[in-house]
Design a protein around this motif. Structure first.
Motif, PDB file in Angstrom:
ATOM      1  N   VAL A   1      35.207 -34.454  -2.457  1.00  0.00           N
ATOM      2  CA  VAL A   1      35.135 -33.331  -1.314  1.00  0.00           C
ATOM      3  C   VAL A   1      33.728 -33.643  -0.751  1.00  0.00           C
ATOM      4  O   VAL A   1      32.704 -33.741  -1.473  1.00  0.00           O
ATOM      5  N   GLU A   2      33.663 -33.191   0.573  1.00  0.00           N
ATOM      6  CA  GLU A   2      32.460 -33.883   1.543  1.00  0.00           C
ATOM      7  C   GLU A   2      32.746 -32.543   2.548  1.00  0.00           C
ATOM      8  O   GLU A   2      33.420 -31.889   2.636  1.00  0.00           O
ATOM      9  N   LEU A   3      31.457 -32.422   2.952  1.00  0.00           N
ATOM     10  CA  LEU A   3      31.255 -31.632   4.243  1.00  0.00           C
ATOM     11  C   LEU A   3      32.251 -31.893   5.212  1.00  0.00           C
ATOM     12  O   LEU A   3      32.344 -33.258   5.651  1.00  0.00           O
TER      13      LEU A   3
ATOM     14  N   GLU B   1      32.024 -31.866   8.465  1.00  0.00           N
ATOM     15  CA  GLU B   1      31.159 -32.521   9.427  1.00  0.00           C
ATOM     16  C   GLU B   1      31.022 -33.791   9.119  1.00  0.00           C
ATOM     17  O   GLU B   1      31.229 -34.956  10.109  1.00  0.00           O
ATOM     18  N   ILE B   2      30.871 -34.336   7.995  1.00  0.00           N
ATOM     19  CA  ILE B   2      30.628 -35.627   7.496  1.00  0.00           C
ATOM     20  C   ILE B   2      31.901 -36.426   7.725  1.00  0.00           C
ATOM     21  O   ILE B   2      32.035 -37.590   8.322  1.00  0.00           O
TER      22      ILE B   2
ATOM     23  N   GLY C   1      33.229 -36.955  11.610  1.00  0.00           N
ATOM     24  CA  GLY C   1      32.632 -37.724  12.519  1.00  0.00           C
ATOM     25  C   GLY C   1      32.816 -37.559  13.829  1.00  0.00           C
ATOM     26  O   GLY C   1      32.388 -36.467  14.269  1.00  0.00           O
TER      27      GLY C   1
ATOM     28  N   ARG D   1      30.789 -22.961   3.286  1.00  0.00           N
ATOM     29  CA  ARG D   1      30.755 -24.352   3.915  1.00  0.00           C
ATOM     30  C   ARG D   1      32.042 -24.750   4.242  1.00  0.00           C
ATOM     31  O   ARG D   1      33.121 -24.604   3.523  1.00  0.00           O
TER      32      ARG D   1
ATOM     33  N   VAL E   1      34.363 -27.707   4.138  1.00  0.00           N
ATOM     34  CA  VAL E   1      34.353 -28.960   3.428  1.00  0.00           C
ATOM     35  C   VAL E   1      35.951 -29.065   3.664  1.00  0.00           C
ATOM     36  O   VAL E   1      36.666 -28.644   4.319  1.00  0.00           O
TER      37      VAL E   1
ATOM     38  N   ARG F   1      29.273 -43.162   4.835  1.00  0.00           N
ATOM     39  CA  ARG F   1      28.089 -42.125   4.443  1.00  0.00           C
ATOM     40  C   ARG F   1      27.175 -42.408   3.305  1.00  0.00           C
ATOM     41  O   ARG F   1      26.154 -42.610   3.396  1.00  0.00           O
TER      42      ARG F   1
ATOM     43  N   LEU G   1      27.477 -43.493  12.760  1.00  0.00           N
ATOM     44  CA  LEU G   1      27.377 -41.941  13.008  1.00  0.00           C
ATOM     45  C   LEU G   1      26.250 -41.456  11.996  1.00  0.00           C
ATOM     46  O   LEU G   1      25.887 -40.402  12.425  1.00  0.00           O
ATOM     47  N   TYR G   2      25.930 -42.139  11.027  1.00  0.00           N
ATOM     48  CA  TYR G   2      24.891 -41.577  10.252  1.00  0.00           C
ATOM     49  C   TYR G   2      23.730 -42.287  10.180  1.00  0.00           C
ATOM     50  O   TYR G   2      22.688 -41.949   9.364  1.00  0.00           O
TER      51      TYR G   2
END
Lengths: 442, 442
Positions: free
Chosen positions: A48-50, A52-53, A56, A75, A77, A89, A311-312
């Motif tokens: 599980v990630e945000l 937004e991450i 991209g 949030r 996710v 990431r 992107l990061y």
């Protein structure tokens, strides 16, 4: 009676039963061994990630497939939809702790929220290996050597690696279709295998390509007699385009290295129609095909990218990687075997039967002692866990697909039975059983 | 410059970097080998299930921790919080396809939606093995033998298995605290280890137990001099309670079988205070403790249950299972090593350096050929992927924790360097390199 809950799984999600899970686990382990033999280390990133991450840049096909939700902390996710975005990431976040060039493999579940179609899973396994922070022929050749070693170790029959260089395609388009959007032309070319040259010619005309240019493009990208012949033809076709010439030269160097590593010449084919991941790959691109079942499509793919984690982070991280399609291979293997699939439900090689009811306690203790003795010798052993009738225990051994059942006689000696032939062997003591099992395996 | 997305993970979720991931993968593989050596087959169930399935009866502690959300089809779904509920659903759903007694292992991620506290992860790995559809001493003893083999194979130092029988506790309470809710008394007893006998005595009085009964209960459940002495004491304390006597008798039989399988007597300890999973376990219960670091708590646990899948099927499925706490073991190992942790970031044993810029093409081809030769001999090899300065490549080998670097000389011979001692070895050809590496490992 309490109300029961109907036991069921969500559409697009699957249970994997023992026989298939055993087979998959065996393939995954072989794959891991190959990754490690080439210096690739495992990493693990969260499922599980945000959102937004994972989103991209946003707006493309994968975003629509995202399994996205709001967590207890409000949030946005999502479950990861591949292992590449999390790698990007991860590399950006841990730059200072990692050693570059950085080789990592990851084997893990990924999720797609799309409406499940026939055969489309919403949860499946991906197996990726990437070499990040290195450019040049050695890096690209390494991924092809790794892929060839992987399919050899998986022992799934002949697999060919079809390889191309995006810069060759760019050179061809520069020479033959200047002014046209490369992506449009490449998407048409990509259909050649399935739709044939005539359909492609018509579509190329629709895309705005003059008939002579379309003919030259089709000729240049036609299947070649040999990789050498194909490379020579491409070399002639891109002459005058610096990027195209660099692509041909690079691909030839990569090919030499792959051959030097002992990959049979027939495994590595130059296929100028392979494009893959138009917005992502920038150099070498590759696709693995199972020769016994080309209809299953690609069973693995990969390529070179210019900028993994742009992107990061401001650090430019070029790399090359591949993905091995284990789930698709498993489906193909099952079809090739006529749907029979794997037959053994147990990893064990032998069943030790439980003494029948009424036996003295030392009988069961002797079975436990023998089990331990055999396991010490590297033999995988099931013991039947209850004092059921001997016939029922033998039926169990049969259904489990076990090869041998061993039973203790009342006098403390043993006998072994081959389930397939019903042949029996009298064995006076534990060491005789161990020796017989070792000899049987050899 | 485009706007960057800050690379970060969600609270309670973790990235696992190569050195730790390598170590974890090694432990998981050893554990899988032990599961298979005992006849346990893998299965896989979905990470996402209908919330209704996972919630089961509802209302208890785990429900609150559920990572629950609404999917694109407006269904209430959730990430699994353990591997046991999915096993129950799986067994109920696939009863007709499975062979019983059914042995399965599962190694997989599970998720807890609770607010993350220090050190509490919202995503972690569970490793479970269960034997479903069998009762009796052989089945219970098998799980203990399996656990002992697991910790031995994991090579994490001395681990003791503390075992008890819920029926012994029931017998003690029947004799000494009739009329009191067993769960209340057991919850108090469970704290003995951490809070000491005096605190427990006070709490037992609060729970309504007479001082003499509390004293008898504490005496009966005190740490014993030996398992034999403890069993004898418990046998006396439960005399007259049929269920208690059956429990003592059963535990003694299980213990004999575990010893017959070669588990050292010191590993298996009878601990009458172990209760575990009050609403779930009904017979043998067990807990694994790392002797070098008891403070880390249980590094594994298990027990017997009467009815695995009663929520989903009318078929009564008793069984026994265990869970090995790999993540907690990893934390403990790191602390024991003084935070040093694993040192090697690479699974490879040797680096082959890349010829420096300007070398002829055959130099790199020779490196690729040597890499293949060494891998064929079972040696894990990294090749440096770019023509950087030799010193930079050696620094890379050092940072990766590799033991050896091998370089091709301009004349086609090779030399090897031990990174730790800087000793070098001249090797005339590829076969000499292979022989030297083999000898070095032996």
């Amino acid at each position: 009676m309490a109300a029961r809950i109907d036991p069921r799984t969500l559409k697009g999600f699957q249970d994997v039963l023992p026989a298939k899970a055993l087979r998959r686990a065996t393939l995954l382990r072989r794959l891991e061994d190959v990754f490690r033999a080439h210096g690739y280390a495992p990493i693990d990133t969260p499922s599980v990630e945000l959102a937004e991450i994972l989103k991209g840049k946003g707006g493309d096909e994968t975003d629509k497939q995202l399994f996205e939700f709001t967590d207890a902390g409000e949030r946005q996710v999502a479950l990861r939809f591949d292992l590449t975005v999390p790698l990007a990431r991860f590399v950006a976040q841990h730059q200072a702790e990692l050693v570059f060039p950085f080789r990592r493999y990851a084997i893990g579940h990924v999720w797609r929220g799309e409406r499940p179609q026939k055969g489309r899973l919403r949860e499946f396994i991906q197996c990726d290996a990437d070499l990040v922070g290195a450019v040049g022929p050695a890096a690209d050749a390494e991924i092809l050597v790794l892929m060839a070693a992987a399919y050899r170790a998986l022992d799934v029959g002949a697999v060919t690696l079809r390889v191309n260089e995006r810069r060759i395609l760019n050179g061809l388009l520069e020479r033959l279709a200047p002014g046209l959007a490369p992506s449009a032309v490449l998407r048409v070319l990509d259909k050649r295998d399935k739709q044939g040259a005539d359909a492609v010619r018509t579509e190329l005309a629709t895309a705005g390509l003059a008939p002579e240019a379309a003919a030259a493009l089709l000729e240049a990208t036609a299947p070649g007699a040999s990789p050498e012949a194909t490379l020579a033809r491409l070399s002639a076709a891109v002459r005058g385009s610096a990027v195209g010439e660099a692509g041909v030269q690079h691909l030839a160097e990569v090919r030499s290295l792959v051959l030097a590593a002992g990959v049979p010449a027939g495994v590595l084919q130059v296929d100028p129609t392979i494009a893959r991941g138009l917005d992502y790959y920038t150099g070498v691109v590759m696709e693995a095909r199972l020769e016994a079942m080309p209809s299953v499509g690609s069973v693995g793919s990969g390529g070179r990218y210019d900028d993994l984690a742009g992107l990061y982070t401001n650090t430019r991280l070029p790399g090359v990687g591949c993905s091995v399609g284990i789930d698709r291979l498993l489906v193909a293997l099952e079809e090739l075997e006529g749907g029979a699939g794997a037959t053994s439900r147990s990893p064990a090689q032998v069943l030790l039967t439980h003494p029948e009811a009424g036996s003295p306690p030392e009988a069961l203790a002797a079975v436990f002692a023998l089990a331990e003795r055999l396991r010490t010798a590297g033999i995988r052993v099931e013991t039947y866990p209850e004092p059921r009738k001997h016939a029922a225990q033998m039926k169990y051994a049969d259904r489990q697909g076990l090869a041998v059942a061993i039973t203790r006689n009342a006098d403390g000696t043993w006998h072994a039975k081959e389930l397939a032939t019903h042949a029996t062997e009298a064995l006076p003591h534990v060491e005789a059983v161990a020796a017989w099992m070792r000899a049987r395996r050899a």
